[in-house]
Design an enzyme around this catalytic site. Structure first.
Site, mmCIF file in Angstrom:
data_model
loop_
_atom_site.group_PDB
_atom_site.id
_atom_site.type_symbol
_atom_site.label_atom_id
_atom_site.label_comp_id
_atom_site.label_asym_id
_atom_site.label_seq_id
_atom_site.Cartn_x
_atom_site.Cartn_y
_atom_site.Cartn_z
ATOM 1 N N TRP A 1 4.943 5.927 -11.320
ATOM 2 C CA TRP A 1 5.822 6.334 -10.217
ATOM 3 C C TRP A 1 7.211 6.721 -10.716
ATOM 4 C CZ3 TRP A 1 5.570 7.676 -5.161
ATOM 5 C CH2 TRP A 1 4.353 7.473 -4.507
ATOM 6 N N PHE B 1 6.895 10.113 -11.951
ATOM 7 C CA PHE B 1 6.656 10.936 -10.776
ATOM 8 C C PHE B 1 7.986 11.352 -10.124
ATOM 9 C CE2 PHE B 1 5.688 11.151 -6.155
ATOM 10 C CZ PHE B 1 4.573 11.965 -6.137
ATOM 11 N N ASP C 1 -1.944 16.571 -2.074
ATOM 12 C CA ASP C 1 -0.703 15.815 -2.211
ATOM 13 C C ASP C 1 0.338 16.530 -3.097
ATOM 14 O OD1 ASP C 1 0.931 13.748 -1.493
ATOM 15 O OD2 ASP C 1 0.021 12.239 -2.790
ATOM 16 N N ASP C 2 0.192 16.423 -4.408
ATOM 17 C CA ASP C 2 1.194 17.010 -5.322
ATOM 18 C C ASP C 2 0.524 17.776 -6.464
ATOM 19 O OD1 ASP C 2 3.761 15.697 -4.284
ATOM 20 O OD2 ASP C 2 2.442 13.985 -4.550
ATOM 21 N N HIS D 1 -2.868 9.526 3.486
ATOM 22 C CA HIS D 1 -3.569 8.619 2.562
ATOM 23 C C HIS D 1 -4.422 7.572 3.277
ATOM 24 C CE1 HIS D 1 -1.907 10.268 -1.056
ATOM 25 N NE2 HIS D 1 -0.690 10.189 -0.530
ATOM 26 N N GLU E 1 -0.642 3.768 1.616
ATOM 27 C CA GLU E 1 -0.871 4.268 0.248
ATOM 28 C C GLU E 1 -0.568 3.088 -0.678
ATOM 29 O OE1 GLU E 1 1.794 7.381 -0.975
ATOM 30 O OE2 GLU E 1 0.588 7.959 -2.716
#
Ligand SMILES: *[C@@H]1O[C@H](CO)[C@@H](O)[C@H](O)[C@H]1NC(C)=O
Ligand SMILES: *[C@@H]1O[C@H](CO)[C@@H](O)[C@H](O)[C@H]1NC(C)=O
Ligand SMILES: [Zn+2]
Length: 502
Positions: free
Chosen positions: A197, A200, A434-435, A377, A352
């Site tokens: 994360w 991210f 999502d990404d 999610h 999530e």
């Protein structure tokens, strides 16, 4: 007495009948019936396939069976390692050709491949770079040497730096690494959720200076739509914070400019690709903000939705749930629309998480209490029977993003994804990415592959895929007449897909 006698007959007669001739072996016909009944509950289980569809379904079943018996079951492997193998899969190639409908959970700031950002955008004139102490990068377009800002004291013109370095390929690859999570050694680089994360969030910040340059943003949106369109997707709902954009001379544009640009680019894209239906925005703010900041954002979103009724569809809160604040923490802000008598549909990320029983785990129920339109999610939904019941009753779809959940370390073998439960009982579900730029995907085919082969297993079939595509239109924010038009367009594409492949 009469009543209980009847009940006794109803209960016992069939049982007696099973054991009658078979020495205790269950009746095979009954077994078949139960199996059919159970299969009918799964996603797409109630659809009837045409003869041509059945033919394609049989083929799909065969090739899927082959893939499932191969030495490495790809959905059990980390996507970063599985990707090149998935690209060779016949199932995947078919999924690429399939009209998949809409992408309903994609973040605007990660919708374009990092290769394009580096190989195209960073080669534009006036692009400066700075390397930060925490081993990240910042970009800035400027018509003069930039002042120190953020954690950057030393800005270098990329053109000059590239001339010095010489090895463009190696250098460009190192830049790409800053803009994506994709790596050949995911297990070594990302030992836990915190590490992945952190990278991210860093990648988002690194890309921001490129994407928020006003002239780049236009091309970026267009390119993002193109990547979706090429994967046979005809409509998208983007989560976006509508960051302010800047010009070379430092002029700053506001959110209105951003929305106008988005609308213009979408219109141009539709002119160039008449079978593309459009793009809309779910305004998203970070859950790190304070209650009063979120209040202001909610009010602003209400206003923007009025000014751009065809573009702005609602509101969401983004950022890692585990380390962020709960929806309930923002209750005063999120109650504002109801309190003011305004409408602002919510599309909350919720559940999530794998931290069962924590405050953040309550987000799913709270999202429902705030009348969320879909659940982003919903990884934790299967563990919340009441929330699951409510979301089903109210027809609130879960936006399932398998690769995101795997890369962000909620699950490693996708056969164990809790959405397997949701899909087997026909809970409303849509598939999304999502990404994409962070996970090394484009379009939805990769996520469809993981959902279809990994989560759905061998029992997921062509009807499952058809229902998932239909769901993406059904559960979109499109008003009824546009939804009907979208379904017509999609059906034409679907029929062409079937006749070309069966
Ligand atoms: C960069 O992207 C723009 C817009 O998509 C395109 O017109 C241009 O040709 C690209 N340039 C390069 C060098 O690829
Ligand atoms: C949610 O919907 C219910 C039923 O329509 C309504 O009574 C309630 O006020 C809504 N809640 C919020 C927070 O919007
Ligand atoms: Zn998301």
């Amino acid at each position: 007495m009469v009543v209980s006698l009847c009940l006794a007959l109803v209960t016992y007669v069939p049982l007696l009948w099973f054991v009658r001739e078979t020495d205790g072996m269950p009746d095979p016909n009954h077994r078949d019936r139960l199996m059919r009944q159970e299969a009918s509950r799964q996603t797409g289980g109630l659809l009837t396939l045409t003869a041509a569809e059945q033919k394609l379904d049989a083929y799909l079943h065969r090739i899927k069976e082959q893939e499932m018996s191969a030495a490495h079951f790809l959905p059990a492997v980390h996507f970063f390692k599985a990707k090149p193998l998935i690209e060779k899969s016949s199932v995947f190639k078919l999924l690429q050709k399939m009209p998949k409908g809409a992408a309903l959970h994609v973040h605007g700031s990660s919708m374009v491949s990092p290769e394009w950002l580096v190989k195209n955008v960073t080669y534009r004139p006036h692009c400066y770079i700075c390397f930060t102490w925490d081993n990240s990068v910042r970009f800035l377009f400027s018509d003069r040497q930039p002042f120190p800002r953020w954690d950057c004291f030393y800005w270098q013109l990329l053109e000059t730096l590239r001339a010095k370095i010489g090895d463009n390929t190696g250098f460009d690859n190192s830049l790409i690494q800053h803009l994506t999570l994709f790596t050949e050694d995911p297990d070594g680089e990302y030992p836990n959720q915190d590490v992945v994360w952190e990278k991210f969030e860093k990648a988002f910040i690194a890309a921001a200076g490129l994407i928020t340059h006003a002239p780049v943003l236009r091309d970026y949106f267009y390119r993002g739509l193109e990547e979706l369109y090429r994967d046979n997707i005809m409509y998208v709902e983007l989560r976006s914070g509508l960051s302010r954009t800047y010009e070379l001379d430092g002029t700053i544009h506001d959110k209105i400019w951003n929305l106008n640009t988005f609308q213009e680019v979408t219109k141009k894209f539709i002119r160039d690709h008449p079978d593309f239906l459009g793009a809309r925005i779910i305004i998203s703010v970070h859950r790190a903000l304070s209650v009063s900041e979120v209040k202001a954002a909610v009010k602003e979103a209400i206003q923007l939705k009025k000014e751009f009724p065809d573009v702005v569809v609602g509101f969401d809160m983004v950022g890692r749930e585990n380390s962020g604040r709960t929806l309930w923490y923002f209750k005063e802000a999120l109650s504002l629309p109801a309190e003011l008598g305004e409408t602002l549909p919510y599309y909350f990320h919720a559940g999530e998480t794998d931290d069962e029983g924590t405050d953040i785990d309550q987000n799913i129920l709270d999202a429902l209490l705030f009348n969320t339109t879909r659940i982003g999610h919903g990884y934790a939904l299967a563990h919340h029977p009441l929330a699951k019941e409510l979301s089903r009753k109210r027809n609130i779809a879960v936006e399932l993003c398998p690769i995101s959940n795997q890369v962000l370390k909620l699950v490693s073998d996708l056969r164990n994804h809790p959405a397997a439960v949701l899909m087997s009982e026909g809970h409303p579900v849509v598939i999304s990415s999502d990404d994409p730029s962070l996970f090394g995907t484009t379009g939805l085919s990769y996520d469809f592959y993981e959902a279809f082969v990994g989560i759905g297993g061998l029992k997921a079939n062509l009807a499952t895929l058809k229902e998932l595509a239909l769901n993406s239109i059904r559960y979109s924010s499109l008003p009824a007449p546009l939804k009907d038009a979208a379904l017509v367009t999609w059906r034409n594409k679907w029929n062409a897909f079937i006749s070309n492949n069966s």
